[in-house]
Design a protein around this motif. Structure first.
Motif, PDB file in Angstrom:
ATOM      1  N   PHE A  78       0.786  -1.456  -0.105  1.00 27.25           N
ATOM      2  CA  PHE A  78      -0.018  -0.209   0.133  1.00 27.25           C
ATOM      3  C   PHE A  78       0.980   1.231   0.235  1.00 27.25           C
ATOM      4  N   TYR A  84      -3.644   4.249  -3.505  1.00 25.25           N
ATOM      5  CA  TYR A  84      -4.577   3.104  -3.321  1.00 25.25           C
ATOM      6  C   TYR A  84      -6.083   3.206  -3.097  1.00 25.25           C
ATOM      7  N   GLU A 113       3.399  -4.966  -3.805  1.00 20.88           N
ATOM      8  CA  GLU A 113       1.909  -4.156  -4.353  1.00 20.88           C
ATOM      9  C   GLU A 113       1.186  -5.155  -5.054  1.00 20.88           C
ATOM     10  N   SER A 116      -1.003  -6.337  -2.179  1.00 20.30           N
ATOM     11  CA  SER A 116      -2.011  -5.278  -1.821  1.00 20.30           C
ATOM     12  C   SER A 116      -3.098  -5.092  -2.655  1.00 20.30           C
ATOM     13  N   MET A 117      -2.839  -5.218  -3.860  1.00 22.52           N
ATOM     14  CA  MET A 117      -4.021  -5.221  -4.768  1.00 22.52           C
ATOM     15  C   MET A 117      -4.884  -6.530  -4.522  1.00 22.52           C
ATOM     16  N   SER A 165      -5.396   3.758   3.118  1.00 16.35           N
ATOM     17  CA  SER A 165      -5.627   3.722   1.955  1.00 16.35           C
ATOM     18  C   SER A 165      -7.225   3.328   2.058  1.00 16.35           C
TER      19      SER A 165
END
Length: 273
Positions: A78, A84, A113, A116-117, A165
């Protein structure tokens, strides 16, 4: 006095690497590349450039170390929470309208990342109909991504980023802590396709709804940046999204007129023509 490698020596090394391994570093930003080559040369205590040159070319294990040191692998979960937050609030609701979602993380490094997604997709109830393609030219970082194991000491920062985020869950529900490590839920990695891909020499391999390449292009010279952006354009669905790092822009590229930047000034563009 410490020896500094000369430009013509770097040119020679890069040309031989291209011929032998097919790795093309010739269009990387020269100042950054030179700094990293000199650092590695000093770190491993070579007496002559010739010895260093031959070792990189003749020892496959050392060549792998060279790639890991030359490519930049700074990342976190994030990272840039406002970015984000925009993906969460603006991009994902649009992606949700597709029957299936394909996302490409280009130059994904160790994969923080990408995880995170995956977490955001899970929270939006979209992970089951998504595939996240994670690519990098460095095979070493891809091994770390596949394992999904990250240092536990980073989790406090990652948790703070996650909350900023727009995350509402207890972040620790996504990983299991053991000793000094955090292993992330395998339901996240099950939706990832991890593969080597070189932005310098490889071609488009699918059509995506969202492409992220954050803080990679800053290490390329202008022609190589344009080549990478053209590759992303060829790989992006109409009305798809392209996301770059905070210091990166498409403004002076050949694809600029086909895109419109999101209104909140995050580095996210939508393909409109």
């Amino acid at each position: 006095m410490e020896y500094k490698i000369q430009d013509e020596e770097i040119d020679s090394l890069l040309q031989h690497l291209l011929e032998k391994y097919g790795y093309d570093f010739t269009s990387y930003s020269r100042a950054s590349l030179k700094r990293r080559v000199n650092r590695l040369y000093a770190l491993d205590k070579f007496n002559t450039f010739g010895a260093f040159h031959d070792h990189v070319l003749e020892d496959a294990g050392y060549f792998r170390r060279f790639v890991e040191e030359i490519t930049v692998n700074v990342t976190e979960m994030f990272r840039d929470p406002s970015f984000y937050k925009t993906v969460r609030e603006v991009v994902l609701p649009i992606l949700a309208t597709h029957p299936f979602i394909r996302i490409w993380h280009a130059g994904c490094s160790t994969g923080e990342e990408v995880y995170s997604m995956a977490i955001m997709l899970q929270e939006a109830n979209l992970l089951h109909k998504s595939l996240l393609y994670a690519t990098d030219l460095n095979p070493g970082v891809l091994d770390k991504l596949r394992k999904g194991i990250f240092p536990l000491r980073f989790m406090k920062q990652y948790s703070e980023n996650y909350i900023q985020s727009g995350g509402k869950q207890d972040f620790s529900k996504y990983y299991t802590a053991k000793y000094d490590w955090a292993k992330f839920d395998e339901r996240l990695s099950a939706r990832m396709v991890v593969a080597p891909h070189n932005l310098v020499s490889d071609h488009s391999f699918n059509e995506f709804h969202l492409i992220l390449c954050r803080n990679v292009l800053i290490y390329f010279d202008r022609p190589l940046q344009d080549r990478a952006l053209t590759l992303f354009d060829e790989s992006l669905d109409m009305l798809g999204f392209l996301a770059l790092g905070g210091k990166e822009n498409i403004k002076y590229s050949s694809i600029f007129r086909k895109y419109r930047q999101l209104e909140n000034r995050e580095r996210i563009w939508r393909k409109i023509s």
